[in-house]
Design a protein around this motif. Structure first.
Motif, PDB file in Angstrom:
ATOM      1  N   ALA A  41      90.863  -1.293 -36.857  1.00 37.31           N
ATOM      2  CA  ALA A  41      90.556  -0.188 -35.940  1.00 37.31           C
ATOM      3  C   ALA A  41      91.814   0.643 -35.674  1.00 37.31           C
ATOM      4  CB  ALA A  41      89.994  -0.740 -34.637  1.00 37.31           C
ATOM      5  N   ARG A  42      92.916  -0.027 -35.454  1.00 36.02           N
ATOM      6  CA  ARG A  42      94.166   0.671 -35.185  1.00 36.02           C
ATOM      7  C   ARG A  42      94.623   1.474 -36.408  1.00 36.02           C
ATOM      8  NH1 ARG A  42      96.667   0.915 -30.981  1.00 36.02           N
ATOM      9  NH2 ARG A  42      95.515  -0.675 -29.844  1.00 36.02           N
ATOM     10  N   GLU A  43      94.437   0.907 -37.575  1.00 34.24           N
ATOM     11  CA  GLU A  43      94.794   1.614 -38.816  1.00 34.24           C
ATOM     12  C   GLU A  43      93.936   2.879 -38.943  1.00 34.24           C
ATOM     13  OE1 GLU A  43      94.101   3.049 -42.649  1.00 34.24           O
ATOM     14  OE2 GLU A  43      92.631   1.590 -41.917  1.00 34.24           O
ATOM     15  N   LYS A  44      92.637   2.778 -38.609  1.00 36.63           N
ATOM     16  CA  LYS A  44      91.746   3.944 -38.704  1.00 36.63           C
ATOM     17  C   LYS A  44      92.095   4.996 -37.660  1.00 36.63           C
ATOM     18  CE  LYS A  44      88.203   1.543 -41.163  1.00 36.63           C
ATOM     19  NZ  LYS A  44      87.003   0.729 -41.207  1.00 36.63           N
ATOM     20  N   LEU A  45      92.473   4.534 -36.470  1.00 33.99           N
ATOM     21  CA  LEU A  45      92.876   5.456 -35.400  1.00 33.99           C
ATOM     22  C   LEU A  45      94.002   6.363 -35.901  1.00 33.99           C
ATOM     23  CD1 LEU A  45      92.402   5.685 -32.137  1.00 33.99           C
ATOM     24  CD2 LEU A  45      94.651   4.631 -32.033  1.00 33.99           C
ATOM     25  N   GLU A  46      94.990   5.742 -36.527  1.00 31.79           N
ATOM     26  CA  GLU A  46      96.159   6.503 -36.987  1.00 31.79           C
ATOM     27  C   GLU A  46      95.842   7.336 -38.210  1.00 31.79           C
ATOM     28  OE1 GLU A  46      99.302   3.573 -37.161  1.00 31.79           O
ATOM     29  OE2 GLU A  46      98.989   3.223 -35.006  1.00 31.79           O
ATOM     30  N   GLY A  50      93.457  10.205 -37.176  1.00 28.77           N
ATOM     31  CA  GLY A  50      93.874  11.066 -36.073  1.00 28.77           C
ATOM     32  C   GLY A  50      92.883  11.097 -34.925  1.00 28.77           C
ATOM     33  N   ALA A  51      92.120  10.009 -34.741  1.00 35.34           N
ATOM     34  CA  ALA A  51      91.145   9.946 -33.638  1.00 35.34           C
ATOM     35  C   ALA A  51      91.827   9.521 -32.343  1.00 35.34           C
ATOM     36  CB  ALA A  51      90.038   8.948 -33.987  1.00 35.34           C
ATOM     37  N   ARG A  52      91.213   9.882 -31.199  1.00 34.44           N
ATOM     38  CA  ARG A  52      91.740   9.442 -29.905  1.00 34.44           C
ATOM     39  C   ARG A  52      91.312   8.023 -29.576  1.00 34.44           C
ATOM     40  NH1 ARG A  52      93.697  13.279 -26.195  1.00 34.44           N
ATOM     41  NH2 ARG A  52      93.861  11.604 -24.679  1.00 34.44           N
ATOM     42  N   LEU A  53      90.085   7.688 -29.960  1.00 34.06           N
ATOM     43  CA  LEU A  53      89.569   6.338 -29.739  1.00 34.06           C
ATOM     44  C   LEU A  53      88.846   5.864 -30.997  1.00 34.06           C
ATOM     45  CD1 LEU A  53      87.769   6.752 -26.261  1.00 34.06           C
ATOM     46  CD2 LEU A  53      90.082   5.865 -26.644  1.00 34.06           C
ATOM     47  N   ILE A  54      88.970   4.574 -31.274  1.00 31.74           N
ATOM     48  CA  ILE A  54      88.104   3.944 -32.266  1.00 31.74           C
ATOM     49  C   ILE A  54      87.366   2.800 -31.583  1.00 31.74           C
ATOM     50  CG2 ILE A  54      87.987   2.507 -34.351  1.00 31.74           C
ATOM     51  CD1 ILE A  54      88.594   5.249 -35.261  1.00 31.74           C
ATOM     52  N   VAL A  55      86.054   2.808 -31.733  1.00 32.89           N
ATOM     53  CA  VAL A  55      85.215   1.759 -31.171  1.00 32.89           C
ATOM     54  C   VAL A  55      84.881   0.796 -32.303  1.00 32.89           C
ATOM     55  CG1 VAL A  55      83.042   1.249 -30.010  1.00 32.89           C
ATOM     56  CG2 VAL A  55      84.248   3.402 -29.533  1.00 32.89           C
ATOM     57  N   SER A  98      92.761   2.562 -28.360  1.00 30.71           N
ATOM     58  CA  SER A  98      93.446   3.853 -28.233  1.00 30.71           C
ATOM     59  C   SER A  98      94.900   3.641 -28.646  1.00 30.71           C
ATOM     60  CB  SER A  98      93.367   4.374 -26.801  1.00 30.71           C
ATOM     61  OG  SER A  98      94.060   3.489 -25.942  1.00 30.71           O
ATOM     62  N   LYS A  99      95.695   4.717 -28.600  1.00 31.75           N
ATOM     63  CA  LYS A  99      97.077   4.652 -29.076  1.00 31.75           C
ATOM     64  C   LYS A  99      97.847   3.510 -28.421  1.00 31.75           C
ATOM     65  CE  LYS A  99     100.810   7.916 -30.141  1.00 31.75           C
ATOM     66  NZ  LYS A  99     101.836   7.791 -29.089  1.00 31.75           N
ATOM     67  N   ASP A 100      97.655   3.360 -27.099  1.00 33.24           N
ATOM     68  CA  ASP A 100      98.482   2.343 -26.440  1.00 33.24           C
ATOM     69  C   ASP A 100      97.714   1.256 -25.708  1.00 33.24           C
ATOM     70  OD1 ASP A 100      99.727   5.288 -24.909  1.00 33.24           O
ATOM     71  OD2 ASP A 100      97.812   4.308 -24.489  1.00 33.24           O
ATOM     72  N   ALA A 101      96.434   1.082 -26.032  1.00 31.79           N
ATOM     73  CA  ALA A 101      95.693  -0.003 -25.385  1.00 31.79           C
ATOM     74  C   ALA A 101      94.507  -0.453 -26.229  1.00 31.79           C
ATOM     75  CB  ALA A 101      95.206   0.448 -24.016  1.00 31.79           C
ATOM     76  N   THR A 102      94.086  -1.677 -25.978  1.00 33.53           N
ATOM     77  CA  THR A 102      92.830  -2.185 -26.550  1.00 33.53           C
ATOM     78  C   THR A 102      92.035  -2.791 -25.415  1.00 33.53           C
ATOM     79  OG1 THR A 102      93.848  -2.696 -28.671  1.00 33.53           O
ATOM     80  CG2 THR A 102      91.777  -3.804 -28.170  1.00 33.53           C
ATOM     81  N   GLN A 103      90.791  -2.313 -25.288  1.00 33.78           N
ATOM     82  CA  GLN A 103      89.950  -2.750 -24.187  1.00 33.78           C
ATOM     83  C   GLN A 103      88.714  -3.428 -24.777  1.00 33.78           C
ATOM     84  OE1 GLN A 103      88.779   0.746 -21.937  1.00 33.78           O
ATOM     85  NE2 GLN A 103      87.276  -0.445 -20.790  1.00 33.78           N
ATOM     86  N   ALA A 104      88.428  -4.648 -24.324  1.00 33.28           N
ATOM     87  CA  ALA A 104      87.237  -5.353 -24.800  1.00 33.28           C
ATOM     88  C   ALA A 104      86.087  -5.087 -23.835  1.00 33.28           C
ATOM     89  CB  ALA A 104      87.510  -6.843 -24.891  1.00 33.28           C
ATOM     90  N   PHE A 105      84.869  -4.952 -24.377  1.00 33.38           N
ATOM     91  CA  PHE A 105      83.697  -4.733 -23.520  1.00 33.38           C
ATOM     92  C   PHE A 105      82.508  -5.510 -24.079  1.00 33.38           C
ATOM     93  CE2 PHE A 105      79.975  -2.647 -21.837  1.00 33.38           C
ATOM     94  CZ  PHE A 105      80.323  -2.415 -20.516  1.00 33.38           C
ATOM     95  N   GLY A 106      81.762  -6.151 -23.178  1.00 31.92           N
ATOM     96  CA  GLY A 106      80.575  -6.914 -23.571  1.00 31.92           C
ATOM     97  C   GLY A 106      80.909  -8.375 -23.777  1.00 31.92           C
ATOM     98  N   PRO A 107      79.911  -9.158 -24.240  1.00 31.54           N
ATOM     99  CA  PRO A 107      78.597  -8.755 -24.728  1.00 31.54           C
ATOM    100  C   PRO A 107      77.732  -8.149 -23.624  1.00 31.54           C
ATOM    101  CG  PRO A 107      78.903 -11.146 -24.923  1.00 31.54           C
ATOM    102  CD  PRO A 107      80.100 -10.601 -24.266  1.00 31.54           C
TER     103      PRO A 107
END
Ligand code: CTP
Ligand code: CA
Length: 230
Positions: free
Chosen positions: A170-175, A178-183, A202-211
């Motif tokens: 996800a981080r590789e795809k973000l960079e 050029g996306a702001r967020l990758i889900v 995002s550039k400087d964070a990873t947030q987990a959500f769910g299940p």
């Protein structure tokens, strides 16, 4: 009733969503596609609508009904999806009402047959038969082109369905895009079920959500994207 309780975090905003698979023709009757149902993109479109946005959905071939209150543009191939998205961004800008948010949820074919045949291939049996010798060319990356377009919306959000190393990919795809967020989600977990678990990178964070139910996950993604808009 769904939208009545939603917070209007996108009130008055314009949102463009791609969803579903693409279909790349091999000949007049055949082609290559993928297993995307379109449901995740539909959930995002509905969540954005419920948050008060004016939503356009650029949709590959699916069996789903258009969500109420959403404008839908049907496309078949990745090239058509690319043209529809770029056309929308340019036109919205020309009208003085640019898109502020883009969600690339579609499962876009990475490659297409170099030359689709106008007629129907015959079964054949020789080494020269087209079945044996399909040449492939890479499709444009819609998400990356949106993010780098002069008409780029303020926030560009991509999705990554992975089978391993979720966060790293996800981080590789973000960079790279050029996306702001990758889900990101794990396809093996998400497929078929009613619940989903995601990482919002995002550039400087990873947030987990769910299940959580997929609809609730879509609301969380829309809220995270709205927060980027400020
Ligand atoms: N995407 C796109 N156009 C493409 C390919 C992908 O807009 N031609 C978008 C998808 O809609 C998704 C994101 O890019 O939001 C990630 O797609 P994915 O297939 O995971 O990324 P790829 O760069 O194609 O990498 P790979 O398939 O090798 O994992
Ligand atoms: Ca891909």
């Amino acid at each position: 009733l769904e939208g009545i309780f939603a917070e209007p975090v996108l009130a008055g905003r314009r949102v463009l969503v791609t969803a579903g698979p693409t279909f790349e023709a091999l000949d007049a009757v055949r082609g290559i596609t993928n297993r995307s149902s379109g449901r995740q993109g539909w959930d995002i479109a509905r969540a954005a609508r419920d948050a008060g946005a004016e939503v356009t959905l650029v949709a590959g071939p699916t069996a789903l009904r258009t969500p109420e209150g959403v404008r839908r543009i049907d496309v078949v191939s990745a090239l058509e999806m690319h043209a529809a998205v770029m056309g929308e961004l340019g036109q919205a800008r020309a009208e003085g009402r640019p898109y502020e948010l883009f969600f690339g949820v579609a499962a876009v074919a990475d490659w297409r047959p170099a030359d689709a045949f106008e007629g129907k291939w015959k079964k054949g049996a020789s080494p020269e038969d087209p079945y044996r010798n399909v040449r492939w060319v890479q499709n444009p990356d819609i998400l990356a082109d949106v993010a780098r377009s002069p008409f780029a919306p303020q926030a560009v959000v991509g999705f990554a369905a992975e089978c391993a190393s979720l966060e790293a990919y996800a981080r590789e795809k973000l960079e790279r895009k050029g996306a702001r967020l990758i889900v990101a989600n794990d396809v093996r977990e998400a497929a078929g079920g009613t619940e989903n678990r995601i990482l919002i990178v995002s550039k400087d964070a990873t947030q987990a959500f769910g299940p959580a139910p997929k609809r609730v996950v879509a609301e969380a993604v829309v809220k995270a994207a709205a927060a980027v808009l400020g």
